[in-house]
Design a protein around this motif. Structure first.
Motif, PDB file in Angstrom:
ATOM      1  N   VAL A  80      31.915  51.462  48.538  1.00  0.00           N
ATOM      2  CA  VAL A  80      31.991  51.867  47.131  1.00  0.00           C
ATOM      3  C   VAL A  80      31.582  53.332  46.972  1.00  0.00           C
ATOM      4  N   LEU A  81      30.488  53.734  47.648  1.00  0.00           N
ATOM      5  CA  LEU A  81      30.024  55.115  47.492  1.00  0.00           C
ATOM      6  C   LEU A  81      31.009  56.106  48.108  1.00  0.00           C
ATOM      7  N   SER A  82      31.604  55.752  49.249  1.00  0.00           N
ATOM      8  CA  SER A  82      32.514  56.738  49.862  1.00  0.00           C
ATOM      9  C   SER A  82      33.859  56.778  49.148  1.00  0.00           C
ATOM     10  N   GLN A  83      34.297  55.663  48.590  1.00  0.00           N
ATOM     11  CA  GLN A  83      35.623  55.658  47.959  1.00  0.00           C
ATOM     12  C   GLN A  83      35.589  55.923  46.455  1.00  0.00           C
ATOM     13  N   GLN A  84      34.488  55.496  45.781  1.00  0.00           N
ATOM     14  CA  GLN A  84      34.455  55.613  44.321  1.00  0.00           C
ATOM     15  C   GLN A  84      33.100  56.099  43.816  1.00  0.00           C
ATOM     16  N   GLY A  85      32.461  56.973  44.622  1.00  0.00           N
ATOM     17  CA  GLY A  85      31.100  57.408  44.312  1.00  0.00           C
ATOM     18  C   GLY A  85      30.928  57.987  42.912  1.00  0.00           C
ATOM     19  N   LYS A  86      31.875  58.825  42.493  1.00  0.00           N
ATOM     20  CA  LYS A  86      31.706  59.489  41.191  1.00  0.00           C
ATOM     21  C   LYS A  86      31.793  58.510  40.021  1.00  0.00           C
ATOM     22  N   ILE A  87      32.550  57.446  40.199  1.00  0.00           N
ATOM     23  CA  ILE A  87      32.604  56.422  39.138  1.00  0.00           C
ATOM     24  C   ILE A  87      31.366  55.534  39.217  1.00  0.00           C
ATOM     25  N   ALA A  88      31.006  55.138  40.436  1.00  0.00           N
ATOM     26  CA  ALA A  88      29.894  54.207  40.619  1.00  0.00           C
ATOM     27  C   ALA A  88      28.570  54.785  40.136  1.00  0.00           C
ATOM     28  N   LEU A  89      28.406  56.101  40.239  1.00  0.00           N
ATOM     29  CA  LEU A  89      27.128  56.733  39.895  1.00  0.00           C
ATOM     30  C   LEU A  89      27.112  57.294  38.468  1.00  0.00           C
ATOM     31  N   GLN A  90      28.214  57.158  37.741  1.00  0.00           N
ATOM     32  CA  GLN A  90      28.286  57.646  36.362  1.00  0.00           C
ATOM     33  C   GLN A  90      27.868  56.522  35.392  1.00  0.00           C
ATOM     34  N   TYR A  91      27.559  56.903  34.144  1.00  0.00           N
ATOM     35  CA  TYR A  91      27.369  55.891  33.108  1.00  0.00           C
ATOM     36  C   TYR A  91      28.584  54.972  33.084  1.00  0.00           C
ATOM     37  N   GLY A  92      28.362  53.706  32.741  1.00  0.00           N
ATOM     38  CA  GLY A  92      29.451  52.745  32.701  1.00  0.00           C
ATOM     39  C   GLY A  92      29.498  52.007  31.376  1.00  0.00           C
ATOM     40  N   PRO A  93      30.490  51.126  31.208  1.00  0.00           N
ATOM     41  CA  PRO A  93      30.626  50.401  29.942  1.00  0.00           C
ATOM     42  C   PRO A  93      29.479  49.403  29.722  1.00  0.00           C
ATOM     43  N   SER A 125      18.494  60.363  35.466  1.00  0.00           N
ATOM     44  CA  SER A 125      19.912  60.382  35.090  1.00  0.00           C
ATOM     45  C   SER A 125      20.510  61.783  35.135  1.00  0.00           C
ATOM     46  N   LYS A 126      19.761  62.799  34.734  1.00  0.00           N
ATOM     47  CA  LYS A 126      20.332  64.134  34.616  1.00  0.00           C
ATOM     48  C   LYS A 126      20.077  64.997  35.857  1.00  0.00           C
ATOM     49  N   VAL A 127      19.185  64.574  36.733  1.00  0.00           N
ATOM     50  CA  VAL A 127      18.903  65.367  37.940  1.00  0.00           C
ATOM     51  C   VAL A 127      19.412  64.691  39.210  1.00  0.00           C
ATOM     52  N   LEU A 128      19.809  63.411  39.108  1.00  0.00           N
ATOM     53  CA  LEU A 128      20.313  62.699  40.283  1.00  0.00           C
ATOM     54  C   LEU A 128      21.624  62.010  39.866  1.00  0.00           C
ATOM     55  N   THR A 129      21.534  60.834  39.262  1.00  0.00           N
ATOM     56  CA  THR A 129      22.706  60.160  38.723  1.00  0.00           C
ATOM     57  C   THR A 129      22.292  59.173  37.641  1.00  0.00           C
ATOM     58  N   PRO A 130      23.121  59.015  36.594  1.00  0.00           N
ATOM     59  CA  PRO A 130      22.771  58.105  35.510  1.00  0.00           C
ATOM     60  C   PRO A 130      23.140  56.646  35.795  1.00  0.00           C
ATOM     61  N   GLY A 131      24.158  56.446  36.671  1.00  0.00           N
ATOM     62  CA  GLY A 131      24.711  55.107  36.849  1.00  0.00           C
ATOM     63  C   GLY A 131      23.773  54.135  37.530  1.00  0.00           C
ATOM     64  N   ILE A 132      22.713  54.638  38.167  1.00  0.00           N
ATOM     65  CA  ILE A 132      21.760  53.733  38.807  1.00  0.00           C
ATOM     66  C   ILE A 132      20.746  53.187  37.815  1.00  0.00           C
ATOM     67  N   ARG A 133      20.651  53.786  36.635  1.00  0.00           N
ATOM     68  CA  ARG A 133      19.728  53.340  35.581  1.00  0.00           C
ATOM     69  C   ARG A 133      18.283  53.353  36.064  1.00  0.00           C
ATOM     70  N   LEU A 134      17.690  54.539  36.129  1.00  0.00           N
ATOM     71  CA  LEU A 134      16.292  54.617  36.539  1.00  0.00           C
ATOM     72  C   LEU A 134      15.561  55.727  35.798  1.00  0.00           C
ATOM     73  N   GLY A 135      14.470  55.328  35.168  1.00  0.00           N
ATOM     74  CA  GLY A 135      13.614  56.270  34.471  1.00  0.00           C
ATOM     75  C   GLY A 135      12.169  55.803  34.577  1.00  0.00           C
ATOM     76  N   TYR A 136      11.274  56.502  33.876  1.00  0.00           N
ATOM     77  CA  TYR A 136       9.858  56.124  33.922  1.00  0.00           C
ATOM     78  C   TYR A 136       9.166  56.515  32.637  1.00  0.00           C
ATOM     79  N   VAL A 137       8.083  55.800  32.355  1.00  0.00           N
ATOM     80  CA  VAL A 137       7.238  56.121  31.211  1.00  0.00           C
ATOM     81  C   VAL A 137       5.824  56.324  31.740  1.00  0.00           C
ATOM     82  N   VAL A 138       5.175  57.388  31.278  1.00  0.00           N
ATOM     83  CA  VAL A 138       3.797  57.688  31.665  1.00  0.00           C
ATOM     84  C   VAL A 138       2.945  57.585  30.407  1.00  0.00           C
TER      85      VAL A 138
END
Lengths: 397, 397
Positions: free
Chosen positions: A62-75, B239-252
């Motif tokens: 998934v990361l090598s073929q569709q990385g930019k979609i997989a790591l972007q915000y999604g629906p 989200s803005k320094v790595l990728t948003p699609g993984i959904r990871l943040g933190y609260v301090v």
């Protein structure tokens, strides 16, 4: 730059947060992570069942073929192909499920939170089983409902009691297959009766089904979803058939509810990780689960048998327990005067742990009950741990 | 087996869910995904900045070396080493942050939801900026507060207004760096004043900082967190320094709040994916962000300059706009009689999109405003799109 001697904040928590309490049991159970403890306390699947290599390959692909979609915000409602896969898997000949009736969630626990968010007001009447899944009670309680506990027996909850007690309820929450915590299964006749009664009363019926695929004796019973897709809300999860750590589940429901849940989910966490959904789709799309699930069933089923045999051998005759046909749990009922929380304190001194039954009751706890999980402990350790528990119980009689 | 002619459910949604409305703008913006549209509407980072190869290597390493831990259920407050990393990164000489003041969340949006869950009751007074981040308004609104809009100007919100309007408020929500939607930055003097006023009033100050690292002109200003770690709740995101699609943040936050949030998170989604946290830790632990962030800054900064130049060249003199020193957004104010929602309808016919400003106001919307994002559009397209918008505005004057 730093403020000199600021006043400490007097925290003014919300009403719902004030009711949150640090659970004494949770504190005790932290010790059960120690390697010298034989723990029947977990609700965790066995890591021996995790398909690590398959998922690693899927992440790579998934990361090598569709990385930019997989790591972007999604629906917000989820990754389309996976919603389609879920819908197909749940469809039967006379009850087709459409992909737009599926919303992907960050684990079933989030499904419970979102359902509560859109269905429960403070004081709403909410029907649950006696006992019920603790995580559901925790999720629902944040929205401050009034619980109605529906009595049950070995065959699961009793549908007639729903008709009698449930007038005006916002929902009924049921876990029909190998219930957490009791391990019991709702019979086919009761499923049909329950679906019919809830439809007649106009009450949404939540069918939570994390363990349905883990059936050890026979084919799983038909889903209530397929008996009435217009009135049943079905919850599924990849936690018990793939891995829990990725946090991925789904809710299937009629469109008006899915639309509200989608709006609520947007406000709650925008969407569930796109990468995770694409990787799970990649892993399961060609039938992997049909080969993989039987290996989980075999492992757990052998351990279930080992625990049932050990209970028979070592527990005093005054104790009774369920004989689950699948899932992860056995439920033990001790004589009324024995408090399983006190038993736990002693058991931990002897390096054995379990979960006391009290917290699984929405209203009046039966403190002489306890939950044993057999899935993460090998048979020899199961026998050893059950023997220790049996002796401790005997001394309390 | 299937129920014959069941009555359709009359959905009885919760009060908060009944207030959820399908946004007309959201529907319009669905078309902005079309490739023939020049879209300034997104809040998405540019996928050109995603470190796909680095993350792929990290997934491989974590899964092959620690797969069974990464794919199992994890702790509710997050992966220990990553919490430690966050705490170290946010510590300053005179304001140390401890790892136990950090809770990992499934994206900042979940941080907002959990904060609202434990701090807001129906009718609670909640202070927000004018305008404020739409996602925060959506998260908070599920708990039905009463908003107090704090006026601001080019220098951000005005601290004295907090003292005047904020008595008894449950919290103040502020986004001090390159604010979404306006792009404006809160000055150092105002930060110090705000921290002092909130501490004096005993009001928790939420410092939401997703864009802080994306500073184009100078070093970022000091964080309010470090001015008063006992009174400020800091929110950060990958989200803005790595990728948003993984959904990871933190609260301090101070411990009493973290403890409540941990309990609320357990009821909400148990925990954030352990695998994701381990992979992000693996990616960032040896200083990757210090090399990576400057490349994002360069890309966005060039596009920001291109948009500012295009606005200067093509927008009528009756329009004004902010000159952000970082982040992703420029905020345009048109003459009062121009409704930016109507402008959007026309713009889409000419294949250009943006977000109208109205929904960013908690109370009285200023409908003559709009938000432009410059991060996903290359400079030539920026000029083309801004020229089209400029002409459309000129015809509406």
């Amino acid at each position: 730059m730093k403020l000199e001697n600021p006043t400490a904040i007097q925290w003014n928590f919300s009403q719902r947060a004030q009711k949150l309490q640090s659970s004494a049991i949770r504190e005790i159970l932290k010790v059960t992570m120690r390697p010298d403890i034989i723990s029947f306390a977990g609700g965790l699947p066995s890591p021996a069942t995790f398909p690590i290599a398959e998922m690693q390959a899927a992440f790579d692909k998934v990361l090598s073929q569709q990385g930019k979609i997989a790591l972007q915000y999604g629906p917000t409602d989820g990754y389309g192909p996976l919603r389609e896969w879920v819908a197909n898997r749940l469809s039967t000949a006379d009850a087709k499920i459409d992909a737009n009736q599926v919303i992907m969630v960050s684990g079933s626990q989030q499904g419970l939170d979102l359902l509560a968010k859109v269905l429960i007001d403070e004081g709403s009447k909410v029907m649950v089983e006696t006992p019920s899944y603790l995580g559901a009670l925790q999720a629902f309680s944040m929205y401050e409902p009034e619980y109605v506990s529906i009595p049950g027996d070995e065959g699961g909850l009793i549908p007639e009691q729903v008709a009698e007690l449930g007038q005006g309820a916002r929902l009924l929450y049921a876990l029909p297959n190998f219930q957490n915590p009791t391990g019991r299964t709702l019979s086919l006749e009761r499923r049909e009766a329950l679906v019919e009664i809830c439809a007649r009363m106009g009450i949404p019926l939540i069918e939570d089904d994390p363990y349905g695929a883990l059936s050890y004796r026979a084919e799983p019973l038909p889903k209530m979803l397929n008996m009435n897709p217009n009135g049943v809300i079905y919850m599924g999860s990849f936690s018990k058939v793939l891995t829990p750590g990725i946090r991925l589940g789904y809710v299937v429901a009629p469109r008006p509810l899915i639309e509200k849940m989608e709006q609520a989910k947007q406000a709650t966490d925008l969407h569930t990780a796109q990468l995770t959904q694409m990787v799970v789709y990649e892993t399961v799309k060609d039938g992997f689960l049909d080969k993989h699930i039987p290996t989980i069933r075999k492992l757990y089923s052998d351990q279930c048998d080992a625990m049932l045999a050990a209970l028979q051998a070592y527990f005093p005759s005054q104790a009774t327990w369920t004989k689950p046909e699948g899932g992860m749990f056995i439920w033990v009922t001790l004589p009324k005067h024995i408090d399983s929380a006190k038993l736990l304190a002693q058991a931990i001194e002897h390096h054995v742990a379990f979960v006391p039954g009290g917290p699984f009751y929405a209203n009046t706890p039966e403190t002489n009950t306890l939950r044993l999980s057999f899935v993460t402990v090998p048979p020899a350790k199961i026998r050893e741990g059950v023997e220790i528990l049996g002796k401790l119980i005997a001394t309390m009689l």
